[in-house]
Write a protein that holds these residues in place. Sequence first.
Motif, mmCIF file in Angstrom:
data_model
loop_
_atom_site.group_PDB
_atom_site.id
_atom_site.type_symbol
_atom_site.label_atom_id
_atom_site.label_comp_id
_atom_site.label_asym_id
_atom_site.label_seq_id
_atom_site.Cartn_x
_atom_site.Cartn_y
_atom_site.Cartn_z
ATOM 1 N N SER A 278 0.753 -1.182 -0.057
ATOM 2 C CA SER A 278 0.222 0.009 -0.136
ATOM 3 C C SER A 278 0.892 1.211 -0.073
ATOM 4 C CB SER A 278 -0.939 -0.075 1.201
ATOM 5 O OG SER A 278 -1.478 1.300 1.525
ATOM 6 N N PRO A 279 0.673 1.995 -1.053
ATOM 7 C CA PRO A 279 1.377 3.341 -1.011
ATOM 8 C C PRO A 279 1.144 4.165 0.229
ATOM 9 C CG PRO A 279 0.070 3.249 -2.975
ATOM 10 C CD PRO A 279 0.107 1.694 -2.283
ATOM 11 N N VAL A 280 -0.218 4.038 0.524
ATOM 12 C CA VAL A 280 -0.628 4.831 1.591
ATOM 13 C C VAL A 280 -0.047 4.373 2.893
ATOM 14 C CG1 VAL A 280 -2.815 5.504 3.104
ATOM 15 C CG2 VAL A 280 -2.880 5.487 0.283
ATOM 16 N N GLY A 281 -0.025 2.948 3.310
ATOM 17 C CA GLY A 281 0.863 2.701 4.338
ATOM 18 C C GLY A 281 2.133 2.957 4.488
ATOM 19 N N LEU B 267 3.362 5.708 2.875
ATOM 20 C CA LEU B 267 3.101 7.388 3.138
ATOM 21 C C LEU B 267 3.209 7.375 4.811
ATOM 22 C CD1 LEU B 267 3.228 10.276 2.186
ATOM 23 C CD2 LEU B 267 0.732 9.691 1.916
ATOM 24 N N ALA B 268 2.221 7.000 5.112
ATOM 25 C CA ALA B 268 1.939 6.983 6.581
ATOM 26 C C ALA B 268 3.181 6.566 7.611
ATOM 27 C CB ALA B 268 0.636 5.971 7.216
ATOM 28 N N TRP B 269 3.964 5.518 7.146
ATOM 29 C CA TRP B 269 4.970 5.199 8.335
ATOM 30 C C TRP B 269 6.019 5.990 7.945
ATOM 31 C CZ3 TRP B 269 9.914 2.604 7.209
ATOM 32 C CH2 TRP B 269 10.314 1.689 8.520
ATOM 33 N N ILE B 270 6.361 6.580 6.824
ATOM 34 C CA ILE B 270 7.389 7.524 6.633
ATOM 35 C C ILE B 270 7.022 8.915 7.179
ATOM 36 C CG2 ILE B 270 8.549 8.968 4.994
ATOM 37 C CD1 ILE B 270 9.697 6.348 5.252
ATOM 38 N N ALA B 271 5.593 9.319 6.985
ATOM 39 C CA ALA B 271 5.024 10.744 7.693
ATOM 40 C C ALA B 271 5.270 10.624 9.051
ATOM 41 C CB ALA B 271 3.786 10.962 7.200
ATOM 42 N N GLU B 272 5.254 9.532 9.613
ATOM 43 C CA GLU B 272 5.274 9.529 11.259
ATOM 44 C C GLU B 272 6.504 9.775 11.517
ATOM 45 O OE1 GLU B 272 6.434 7.674 14.798
ATOM 46 O OE2 GLU B 272 6.839 6.611 12.993
ATOM 47 N N LYS B 273 7.735 9.169 10.703
ATOM 48 C CA LYS B 273 8.933 9.638 11.168
ATOM 49 C C LYS B 273 9.458 11.222 10.954
ATOM 50 C CE LYS B 273 9.861 5.263 11.457
ATOM 51 N NZ LYS B 273 8.473 4.718 11.920
ATOM 52 N N PHE B 274 8.851 11.777 10.331
ATOM 53 C CA PHE B 274 8.938 13.255 10.064
ATOM 54 C C PHE B 274 8.224 14.156 11.355
ATOM 55 C CE2 PHE B 274 9.689 12.499 5.595
ATOM 56 C CZ PHE B 274 10.500 13.334 5.409
ATOM 57 N N LYS B 275 7.665 13.478 12.011
ATOM 58 C CA LYS B 275 6.870 14.171 12.979
ATOM 59 C C LYS B 275 7.925 14.653 14.102
ATOM 60 C CE LYS B 275 2.284 12.135 13.155
ATOM 61 N NZ LYS B 275 1.282 11.422 14.062
ATOM 62 N N ARG B 276 7.724 15.740 14.828
ATOM 63 C CA ARG B 276 8.785 16.144 15.738
ATOM 64 C C ARG B 276 8.113 16.160 17.115
ATOM 65 N NH1 ARG B 276 11.968 21.012 13.634
ATOM 66 N NH2 ARG B 276 11.865 20.371 11.585
ATOM 67 N N ARG B 277 8.835 15.784 18.360
ATOM 68 C CA ARG B 277 8.238 15.900 19.570
ATOM 69 C C ARG B 277 8.061 17.476 19.834
ATOM 70 N NH1 ARG B 277 12.443 12.264 21.473
ATOM 71 N NH2 ARG B 277 13.308 13.438 20.315
ATOM 72 N N GLN C 107 9.728 16.965 -1.365
ATOM 73 C CA GLN C 107 10.657 16.230 -0.692
ATOM 74 C C GLN C 107 10.195 14.877 0.053
ATOM 75 O OE1 GLN C 107 12.326 19.278 1.542
ATOM 76 N NE2 GLN C 107 14.182 18.941 0.378
ATOM 77 N N LEU C 108 8.859 15.069 0.640
ATOM 78 C CA LEU C 108 8.333 14.023 1.438
ATOM 79 C C LEU C 108 7.948 12.825 0.319
ATOM 80 C CD1 LEU C 108 7.121 12.654 3.954
ATOM 81 C CD2 LEU C 108 5.147 13.962 3.540
ATOM 82 N N LEU C 109 7.286 13.159 -0.603
ATOM 83 C CA LEU C 109 6.818 12.243 -1.694
ATOM 84 C C LEU C 109 7.751 11.452 -2.209
ATOM 85 C CD1 LEU C 109 3.622 14.151 -2.975
ATOM 86 C CD2 LEU C 109 3.807 12.038 -1.375
ATOM 87 N N THR C 110 9.011 12.248 -2.610
ATOM 88 C CA THR C 110 10.420 11.717 -3.195
ATOM 89 C C THR C 110 10.959 10.718 -2.299
ATOM 90 O OG1 THR C 110 10.689 13.604 -4.285
ATOM 91 C CG2 THR C 110 12.553 12.198 -4.201
ATOM 92 N N ASN C 111 10.904 10.889 -0.907
ATOM 93 C CA ASN C 111 11.438 10.045 -0.193
ATOM 94 C C ASN C 111 10.414 8.823 0.018
ATOM 95 O OD1 ASN C 111 11.658 8.832 2.899
ATOM 96 N ND2 ASN C 111 13.444 10.033 2.679
ATOM 97 N N VAL C 112 9.405 8.941 0.204
ATOM 98 C CA VAL C 112 8.422 7.899 0.282
ATOM 99 C C VAL C 112 8.458 6.779 -1.091
ATOM 100 C CG1 VAL C 112 5.954 7.300 0.260
ATOM 101 C CG2 VAL C 112 6.753 9.099 1.815
ATOM 102 N N SER C 113 8.553 7.809 -2.259
ATOM 103 C CA SER C 113 8.583 6.895 -3.525
ATOM 104 C C SER C 113 9.918 6.160 -3.747
ATOM 105 C CB SER C 113 8.879 7.881 -4.746
ATOM 106 O OG SER C 113 7.543 8.599 -4.657
ATOM 107 N N LEU C 114 11.044 6.703 -3.027
ATOM 108 C CA LEU C 114 12.259 5.543 -3.006
ATOM 109 C C LEU C 114 12.019 4.236 -2.456
ATOM 110 C CD1 LEU C 114 14.721 8.436 -2.376
ATOM 111 C CD2 LEU C 114 14.659 7.306 -4.522
#
Length: 138
Positions: free
Chosen positions: A16-19, A21-31, A45-52
């Motif tokens: 799942s590309p959405v799965g 995306l969700a996993w990588i986007a979670e890594k971008f969150k900051r405390r 940039q985010l979508l490029t990273n996910v695409s890789l």
Amino acid sequence: MHNHRPDTIGAALTDSPVGQLAWIAEKFKRRTTGGYRAPDVDRDQLLTNVSLYWFTRSGASIAQFYYESEHSGAGMSMTPGVPSGWAVFDTHPLMRRAMDPWRAIGHWSEFTEGGHFPAMEEPKLLADDLRTFFRSIS
């Protein structure tokens, strides 16, 4: 940190590309105080990273790496005599005590800014730190 078992999250990361995306986007969150905030990175940039990860189907293997690293019980090993440097971003102050208890890492930098993807989030800080490290060994 990364407690997801790779056999349970691997399907979401490869099917799942959405799965992915969700996993990588979670890594971008900051405390932040009282919770987390969304990443301050460019959408491309985010979508490029996910695409890789997506097009190489490597999401499950990186999840496996994170899981094994966290649960292996093996300590860090630093090759003696090889210059090494670490730059850690938006991490707990105890990180060095946990990752380098013998102070074997010659160059260690901690930054309150940034996060899991410092090259995208704080490129100037990372580039300046890399320059400092390489100047120290040349």
